[in-house]
Structures are given as structure tokens and as C-alpha cells.
Design an enzyme around this catalytic site. Structure first.
Site, PDB file in Angstrom:
ATOM      1  N   ASP A  31       0.874  -1.181   0.000  1.00  0.00           N
ATOM      2  CA  ASP A  31       0.000   0.000   0.000  1.00  0.00           C
ATOM      3  C   ASP A  31       0.909   1.229   0.000  1.00  0.00           C
ATOM      4  OD1 ASP A  31       0.903   0.306   2.597  1.00  0.00           O
ATOM      5  OD2 ASP A  31      -1.083   0.292   3.529  1.00  0.00           O
TER       6      ASP A  31
ATOM      7  N   CYS B 173       3.491  -2.897   3.973  1.00  0.00           N
ATOM      8  CA  CYS B 173       2.657  -1.737   4.290  1.00  0.00           C
ATOM      9  C   CYS B 173       3.435  -0.929   5.323  1.00  0.00           C
ATOM     10  CB  CYS B 173       1.247  -2.128   4.734  1.00  0.00           C
ATOM     11  SG  CYS B 173       1.097  -3.110   6.227  1.00  0.00           S
TER      12      CYS B 173
ATOM     13  N   THR C 257       3.391  -1.045   8.593  1.00  0.00           N
ATOM     14  CA  THR C 257       3.870  -1.911   9.671  1.00  0.00           C
ATOM     15  C   THR C 257       3.975  -3.382   9.281  1.00  0.00           C
ATOM     16  OG1 THR C 257       1.598  -2.312  10.369  1.00  0.00           O
ATOM     17  CG2 THR C 257       2.743  -0.446  11.416  1.00  0.00           C
TER      18      THR C 257
ATOM     19  N   HIS D 111      10.292 -23.657   9.810  1.00  0.00           N
ATOM     20  CA  HIS D 111       9.352 -24.302  10.727  1.00  0.00           C
ATOM     21  C   HIS D 111       7.892 -24.185  10.307  1.00  0.00           C
ATOM     22  CE1 HIS D 111      12.079 -24.552  14.572  1.00  0.00           C
ATOM     23  NE2 HIS D 111      12.669 -25.021  13.477  1.00  0.00           N
TER      24      HIS D 111
ATOM     25  N   HIS E 291       7.478 -30.433  12.464  1.00  0.00           N
ATOM     26  CA  HIS E 291       7.053 -29.174  11.837  1.00  0.00           C
ATOM     27  C   HIS E 291       5.975 -29.438  10.782  1.00  0.00           C
ATOM     28  CE1 HIS E 291      10.015 -27.207  14.161  1.00  0.00           C
ATOM     29  NE2 HIS E 291      11.030 -27.792  13.558  1.00  0.00           N
TER      30      HIS E 291
END
Ligand code: RB5
Length: 150
Positions: free
Chosen positions: A8, A65, A67, A98, A134
Site C-alpha cells: 500500500d 505496508c 507496519t 518451521h 514441523h
């Protein structure tokens, strides 16, 4: 490897740096936008990139973005997507080793371009470990996609 990419307005300044990395490494990519700095909703790009990966058209997705949070929340709503929200190289490696993450989200307001490239490189070059424990946990995540929570 084919990589789907989206951002964004909060992540758009990292885009040229990422594209330069793709070109140098010879990685095939598609830019799903956004394409300017006008305020826009991260939801659109997270969905487009996640659908492109979930469909099998692309191997991996990268989302930026401000964050990385909004992008990762949306991506993880898409069936077949395991999105790691990574701001360090160790986490980027581990989310491949993992969690077999197929999408990664990060924030331009959190990391600079140099660290971003190292994080992306770790994400794109690390294989899933395939260890039984895993793989079992990833299968349990996939099973949740078919549960109707009340
Ligand atoms: C946009 O201001 C910002 O909210 C967005 O880029 C992202 O950080 C949301 O999670």
C-alpha cells in the site's frame, strides 16, 4: 521461482529497492500494486497477492505496508496462505524452516531498505525443513482452514 508482490502507500518506498533485488537475482516477479503514494487500502493488495500464491500461480508472496500488520492479518485469512510477519532475518528464516510460510509481510516504517533486502533474501532462499514435527504442525494449521468456528 515466481514471486507476487504488493504494497500500500505505506510500503511503496521500498518497492524500487525490492524490484532492483529481483532483477539482480533473476527472480521472476509480478507487481500487484499499489502504484502511487495516494492513500489506499492494504486489503486489496494483500488479497490479490495471497490469491495468486494460493492458486499456485506464484511460489511466494511479499507484502509491504507501514507496519506489515494489516497485510499479514488479511493474508492469513486466505485459505492456503501462511504469512509470516518478519522484521528480522532470524524470523524470516524460521518462518520458512518451521512454518513453511508462503507469504511474508513487513513494514516500511519499521525496517530500512538494507535490512528489508536481507529479510526478503532469507525468506526466499530458505527451504521448509520438512521435519516430521514441523510438518505435523503445518498440517494442523491447514486443518483449521476447514473448521467453522462459532
Ligand atoms: C497506513 O497508514 C497503514 O495503516 C498501513 O500501511 C499499515 O501499516 C496497516 O497495517
Amino acid at each position: 521461482m515466481k514471486v507476487a508482490f504488493g504494497c500500500d502507500h505505506g510500503g511503496i518506498n521500498l518497492k524500487p529497492v525490492l524490484i532492483d533485488y529481483f532483477k539482480k537475482k533473476g527472480i521472476e516477479y509480478k507487481d500487484f500494486g499499489c502504484f502511487d503514494t495516494a492513500s489506499t487500502d492494504y486489503n486489496e493488495y494483500a488479497l490479490q497477492v495471497s490469491n495468486a500464491v494460493a492458486s499456485g500461480e506464484f511460489d511466494k508472496g511479499i507484502l509491504f505496508c507501514g507496519t506489515g500488520i494489516g497485510m499479514s492479518i488479511v493474508a492469513n485469512k486466505v485459505k492456503g496462505i501462511r504469512c509470516g510477519h518478519c522484521h528480522d532475518v532470524f524470523s524470516a528464516k524460521m518462518t520458512r524452516l518451521h512454518n513453511d510460510a508462503n507469504v511474508m509481510a513487513l513494514g516500511e516504517r519499521v525496517v530500512g531498505p538494507g535490512l528489508m533486502i536481507e529479510i526478503v533474501d532469507a525468506f526466499l532462499t530458505t527451504e521448509f525443513s520438512g521435519d516430521e514435527r514441523h510438518a505435523r504442525r503445518v498440517e494442523k494449521i491447514k486443518a483449521l482452514e476447514n473448521v467453522n468456528f462459532k
